[in-house]
Design a protein around this motif. Structure first.
Motif, PDB file in Angstrom:
ATOM      1  N   VAL A  28      45.345   7.052   0.092  1.00  0.00           N
ATOM      2  CA  VAL A  28      44.597   7.668   1.193  1.00  0.00           C
ATOM      3  C   VAL A  28      43.098   7.702   0.891  1.00  0.00           C
ATOM      4  N   VAL A  29      42.733   7.942  -0.388  1.00  0.00           N
ATOM      5  CA  VAL A  29      41.312   8.059  -0.733  1.00  0.00           C
ATOM      6  C   VAL A  29      40.556   6.742  -0.576  1.00  0.00           C
ATOM      7  N   TRP A  30      41.266   5.631  -0.478  1.00  0.00           N
ATOM      8  CA  TRP A  30      40.564   4.375  -0.204  1.00  0.00           C
ATOM      9  C   TRP A  30      39.843   4.445   1.146  1.00  0.00           C
ATOM     10  N   VAL A  31      40.344   5.261   2.039  1.00  0.00           N
ATOM     11  CA  VAL A  31      39.694   5.461   3.336  1.00  0.00           C
ATOM     12  C   VAL A  31      38.783   6.677   3.294  1.00  0.00           C
ATOM     13  N   THR A  32      39.323   7.817   2.842  1.00  0.00           N
ATOM     14  CA  THR A  32      38.572   9.075   2.926  1.00  0.00           C
ATOM     15  C   THR A  32      37.385   9.133   1.973  1.00  0.00           C
ATOM     16  N   ALA A  33      37.416   8.363   0.883  1.00  0.00           N
ATOM     17  CA  ALA A  33      36.303   8.392  -0.067  1.00  0.00           C
ATOM     18  C   ALA A  33      35.261   7.325   0.216  1.00  0.00           C
ATOM     19  N   THR A  34      35.643   6.248   0.889  1.00  0.00           N
ATOM     20  CA  THR A  34      34.687   5.165   1.151  1.00  0.00           C
ATOM     21  C   THR A  34      34.036   5.274   2.529  1.00  0.00           C
ATOM     22  N   PHE A  35      34.775   5.783   3.515  1.00  0.00           N
ATOM     23  CA  PHE A  35      34.223   5.882   4.874  1.00  0.00           C
ATOM     24  C   PHE A  35      32.947   6.726   4.931  1.00  0.00           C
ATOM     25  N   PRO A  36      32.868   7.898   4.223  1.00  0.00           N
ATOM     26  CA  PRO A  36      31.618   8.659   4.269  1.00  0.00           C
ATOM     27  C   PRO A  36      30.393   7.887   3.820  1.00  0.00           C
ATOM     28  N   TYR A  37      30.550   6.974   2.845  1.00  0.00           N
ATOM     29  CA  TYR A  37      29.388   6.192   2.397  1.00  0.00           C
ATOM     30  C   TYR A  37      28.942   5.205   3.468  1.00  0.00           C
ATOM     31  N   LEU A  38      29.888   4.653   4.188  1.00  0.00           N
ATOM     32  CA  LEU A  38      29.536   3.760   5.287  1.00  0.00           C
ATOM     33  C   LEU A  38      28.767   4.517   6.371  1.00  0.00           C
ATOM     34  N   VAL A  39      29.234   5.726   6.684  1.00  0.00           N
ATOM     35  CA  VAL A  39      28.573   6.535   7.709  1.00  0.00           C
ATOM     36  C   VAL A  39      27.191   6.978   7.231  1.00  0.00           C
ATOM     37  N   LEU A  40      27.089   7.399   5.973  1.00  0.00           N
ATOM     38  CA  LEU A  40      25.783   7.808   5.443  1.00  0.00           C
ATOM     39  C   LEU A  40      24.781   6.665   5.517  1.00  0.00           C
ATOM     40  N   LEU A  41      25.241   5.441   5.235  1.00  0.00           N
ATOM     41  CA  LEU A  41      24.351   4.278   5.306  1.00  0.00           C
ATOM     42  C   LEU A  41      23.904   4.027   6.740  1.00  0.00           C
ATOM     43  N   VAL A  42      24.832   4.120   7.696  1.00  0.00           N
ATOM     44  CA  VAL A  42      24.485   3.922   9.110  1.00  0.00           C
ATOM     45  C   VAL A  42      23.506   4.995   9.573  1.00  0.00           C
ATOM     46  N   LEU A  43      23.771   6.259   9.217  1.00  0.00           N
ATOM     47  CA  LEU A  43      22.893   7.355   9.632  1.00  0.00           C
ATOM     48  C   LEU A  43      21.530   7.264   8.961  1.00  0.00           C
ATOM     49  N   LEU A  44      21.492   6.761   7.724  1.00  0.00           N
ATOM     50  CA  LEU A  44      20.204   6.610   7.042  1.00  0.00           C
ATOM     51  C   LEU A  44      19.346   5.552   7.735  1.00  0.00           C
ATOM     52  N   ILE A  45      19.963   4.428   8.079  1.00  0.00           N
ATOM     53  CA  ILE A  45      19.223   3.366   8.777  1.00  0.00           C
ATOM     54  C   ILE A  45      18.747   3.868  10.134  1.00  0.00           C
ATOM     55  N   ARG A  46      19.637   4.573  10.835  1.00  0.00           N
ATOM     56  CA  ARG A  46      19.257   5.097  12.165  1.00  0.00           C
ATOM     57  C   ARG A  46      18.151   6.144  12.037  1.00  0.00           C
ATOM     58  N   GLY A  47      18.292   7.032  11.044  1.00  0.00           N
ATOM     59  CA  GLY A  47      17.293   8.081  10.869  1.00  0.00           C
ATOM     60  C   GLY A  47      15.933   7.532  10.482  1.00  0.00           C
ATOM     61  N   ALA A  48      15.923   6.476   9.661  1.00  0.00           N
ATOM     62  CA  ALA A  48      14.652   5.904   9.214  1.00  0.00           C
ATOM     63  C   ALA A  48      13.883   5.243  10.350  1.00  0.00           C
ATOM     64  N   THR A  49      14.577   4.863  11.418  1.00  0.00           N
ATOM     65  CA  THR A  49      13.908   4.208  12.549  1.00  0.00           C
ATOM     66  C   THR A  49      13.463   5.194  13.627  1.00  0.00           C
ATOM     67  N   LEU A  50      13.745   6.483  13.445  1.00  0.00           N
ATOM     68  CA  LEU A  50      13.366   7.485  14.447  1.00  0.00           C
ATOM     69  C   LEU A  50      11.900   7.863  14.288  1.00  0.00           C
ATOM     70  N   PRO A  51      11.227   8.213  15.381  1.00  0.00           N
ATOM     71  CA  PRO A  51       9.837   8.678  15.276  1.00  0.00           C
ATOM     72  C   PRO A  51       9.766  10.001  14.531  1.00  0.00           C
ATOM     73  N   GLY A  52       8.818  10.102  13.604  1.00  0.00           N
ATOM     74  CA  GLY A  52       8.652  11.338  12.839  1.00  0.00           C
ATOM     75  C   GLY A  52       9.518  11.421  11.597  1.00  0.00           C
ATOM     76  N   ALA A  53      10.321  10.386  11.305  1.00  0.00           N
ATOM     77  CA  ALA A  53      11.206  10.440  10.138  1.00  0.00           C
ATOM     78  C   ALA A  53      10.413  10.617   8.845  1.00  0.00           C
ATOM     79  N   TRP A  54       9.241  10.004   8.780  1.00  0.00           N
ATOM     80  CA  TRP A  54       8.423  10.083   7.571  1.00  0.00           C
ATOM     81  C   TRP A  54       8.026  11.514   7.256  1.00  0.00           C
ATOM     82  N   ARG A  55       7.870  12.359   8.303  1.00  0.00           N
ATOM     83  CA  ARG A  55       7.491  13.758   8.061  1.00  0.00           C
ATOM     84  C   ARG A  55       8.587  14.481   7.284  1.00  0.00           C
ATOM     85  N   GLY A  56       9.830  14.196   7.643  1.00  0.00           N
ATOM     86  CA  GLY A  56      10.939  14.820   6.938  1.00  0.00           C
ATOM     87  C   GLY A  56      11.041  14.359   5.499  1.00  0.00           C
ATOM     88  N   VAL A  57      10.832  13.049   5.258  1.00  0.00           N
ATOM     89  CA  VAL A  57      10.926  12.511   3.897  1.00  0.00           C
ATOM     90  C   VAL A  57       9.826  13.098   3.013  1.00  0.00           C
TER      91      VAL A  57
END
Length: 634
Positions: free
Chosen positions: A284-313
């Motif tokens: 089961v952990v092959w899904v539950t442990a790897t899927f969060p990293y895929l989502v974090l990567l997608v959200l990081l790419i999306r967040g980095a392209t948002l206006p004002g992201a640099w202020r948060g970083v």
């Protein structure tokens, strides 16, 4: 108790007596081989073929005149063989999934910016190197060598400290009472995300109040005041938690049937993931442990392209070196790395006990702890790029937007930010799926720690009834969590989080380190590690285990007692009697340690000195004393 059956039949039978020793010696001169290691587990079978002998008893490779005699020995155990991981990767993903939990996503970023941004990484890394990782390594090595859960392992280390195992099991139950409720909230959000319009984006719902304001920079007709609330905040507090219907802990109100169903679904997944042991949970952990990293990567790419992201970083990483002079920063760093890596919960002992004896747990400890720390750091970018975007949209400072900590950071601030992105529904679904899977991994691990401990302690009663025992345990956890599903359940979750686990588990781990390093002995423990890995731990690890780790843990305990947390949730200030209640909950688990010490000394035989000496002397493992019965010799 072991017995031997022959692999061949013979018309001529030799003597059947056998002397014990490092090389098993048959009375007629035949020699049997010993197992590869003394810890191969009770189910290992070892076969030995004796040498050829002549009438004079000499040995040789040629066939003597007296005829050929061959001794065939098969070792069999009456105990059931110990379960093992199907693959090495199952173990690594399970440990990573356990260590990387919800705290990595919400707690580390908040503590980092609160304690000096980039400057906080210095005390964090120091505490990891000298405190967290040595404890992590020690537990993996202990579990792998003794192949036992957190209760029965103590008879091989220091029997009088066996109460530590029972305390760990009670703490794990307390965690299961409130931790899974957070996943039930996330499941409620996930289901709500399938609506055409996300329900936490508007102020026209039945639960909204007159103070609800959807304030973004594009809403020029909306004025934001101190009494204003966002639609995301009202959805979380008034629809999901319904906390407005409870005045406080003294009157929790009735159970929310929606959350009760959500939690039932969560526990159903948990049961069918762990009921068969690590063979199923490891898949089961092959899904539950790897899927969060895929989502974090997608959200990081999306967040980095948002206006004002640099202020948060910038806000996240800008170092404030003066804060390093504050004791609070070092306390937070020590507590964060400890709870992030998670030694002392019995999970690492349980997971490592299913490893092969010669598995390189040293490398595993370094890899998994490094992945955990890097995940925490990565989560900070995921969170703060979005917070910078929110600050840009609201034309506020990042500090004003990031005022919430804990679950509120995810369920209010981040949920609102996602709702204002393009493709909001998609990002909401994958985000809350990620939250659920991060929590599931930790729940699998926490309950497996309890299950392994109980099955190893009571094998004859529970070994063949694992499925029923797991079912009963899950039912107990669900019933214990009902108080967290009431209208005032969020207050109960906060109380458990602050008092039930923190001080108790740190004290338990302190006693564990003292028992292993001072009573069992660092030299003996290092010899065990050398027997497993082929090399002994160096001076750095020895010094950490003997001196630095106890001081590290004592530092956290003293700081907690000297600066007790001021518990507050939303607008509810916890009254003084709740502090007493919280300490009672914490002591209720730790009391197992002194209680078992008294019980053990009273039940031992001999004078007090003899009892005390016996109680701190490790019992030899049955695996080191194998009894052979030779039934046939050819």
């Amino acid at each position: 108790m072991f017995f031997l059956s022959s692999l061949t039949t013979s018309t001529e039978r030799g003597p059947k007596s056998l002397t014990s020793g490092s090389g098993q010696q048959v009375s007629n001169g035949f020699t049997t081989s010993t197992p590869q290691s003394p810890k191969e587990g009770p189910g290992t079978a070892a076969c030995a073929v004796g040498t050829t002998t002549g009438p004079g008893g000499g040995t040789g490779s040629s066939v003597p005149l007296g005829g050929l005699r061959t001794l065939v020995v098969q070792q069999t155990s009456l105990d059931r063989p110990r379960e093992t991981w199907s693959k090495k990767m199952d173990f690594l993903l399970s440990v990573i999934g356990y260590a990387v939990d919800l705290g990595n996503v919400w707690r580390f970023p908040y503590i980092c910016y609160q304690n000096g941004g980039g400057a906080f990484l210095l005390p964090y890394l120091l505490m990891a190197v000298f405190g967290g990782v040595p404890l992590f390594y020690m537990e993996l090595a202990l579990g792998q060598f003794h192949r036992s859960g957190c209760i029965s392992i103590w008879k091989h280390i220091c029997p009088i400290f066996k109460g530590i195992g029972f305390a760990i099991c009670i703490i794990a139950l307390y965690i299961a009472f409130y931790y899974n409720t957070i996943m039930a909230w996330a499941l409620y959000y996930l289901i709500s995300s399938f609506h055409p319009t996300l329900p936490w984006t508007t102020c026209t719902n039945s639960w909204n109040t007159a103070n609800c304001n959807r304030y973004m920079s594009s809403d020029h007709n909306v004025s934001w005041s101190n009494s204003s609330t966002s639609p995301a905040e009202e959805f979380y507090t008034r629809q999901v938690l319904q906390v407005h219907l409870s005045p406080g802990l003294h009157q929790l109100g009735s159970v929310s049937w929606q959350l009760a169903l959500c939690l039932l679904f969560i526990f159903t997944i948990v049961y069918f993931s762990i009921w068969k042991g690590v063979k199923t949970s490891g898949k089961v952990v092959w899904v539950t442990a790897t899927f969060p990293y895929l989502v974090l990567l997608v959200l990081l790419i999306r967040g980095a392209t948002l206006p004002g992201a640099w202020r948060g970083v910038v806000f996240y990483l800008k170092p404030d070196w003066e804060k390093l002079l504050s004791t609070t920063v070092w306390i937070d760093a020590a507590a964060q790395i400890f709870f992030s890596l998670g030694p002392g919960f019995g999970v690492l002992l349980a997971f490592a006990s299913y490893n092969p004896f010669h598995n390189n747990c040293y490398k595993d400890a370094l890899v998994t702890s490094s992945v955990n720390c890097l995940t925490s750091f990565l989560s900070g970018f995921v969170i703060f790029t979005v917070l910078g975007y929110m600050a840009e949209m609201r034309q506020q400072s990042v500090d004003a937007v990031a005022k919430d900590a804990g679950p509120s950071l995810l369920f209010i601030i981040y949920a609102e930010a996602i709702a204002n992105m393009p493709a909001a529904t998609f990002f909401a679904i994958i985000f809350f799926l990620m939250i659920i899977m991060l929590g599931l991994d930790s729940t699998f691990a926490g309950l497996e720690g309890v299950i392994t401990a109980m099955l190893d302690e009571f094998p004859h009663v529970l070994a063949k009834r694992r499925e029923w025992f797991v079912f009963g345990l899950v039912c107990v956890c669900y019933l214990g969590a009902l108080s967290t599903l009431t209208y005032g359940g969020a207050f109960v979750v906060k109380l458990f989080e602050e008092y039930a686990t923190g001080p108790a588990v740190i004290t338990v781990v302190l006693l564990e380190v003292i028992a292993v390093s001072w009573f069992y002995g660092t030299n003996r423990f290092c010899n065990d590690v050398q027997l497993m890995l082929g090399f002994a731990p160096g001076c750095f690890w020895r010094v950490c285990w003997v001196a630095i780790c106890p001081c590290f843990l004592l530092f956290i305990i003293i700081s907690f007692l000297a600066f007790p947390p001021e518990v507050r949730l939303f607008h509810y200030q916890y009254p003084p009697w709740t502090t007493v209640l919280g300490y009672c909950i914490g002591v209720s688990s730790f009391i197992c340690v002194p209680a078992y010490m008294v019980y053990h000394l009273l039940n031992a035989k001999g004078t007090f000195k003899q009892r005390l000496l016996k109680s701190i002397t490790p019992e030899p493992s049955s695996d080191n004393h194998r009894d052979f019965i030779v039934t046939n010799a050819v």
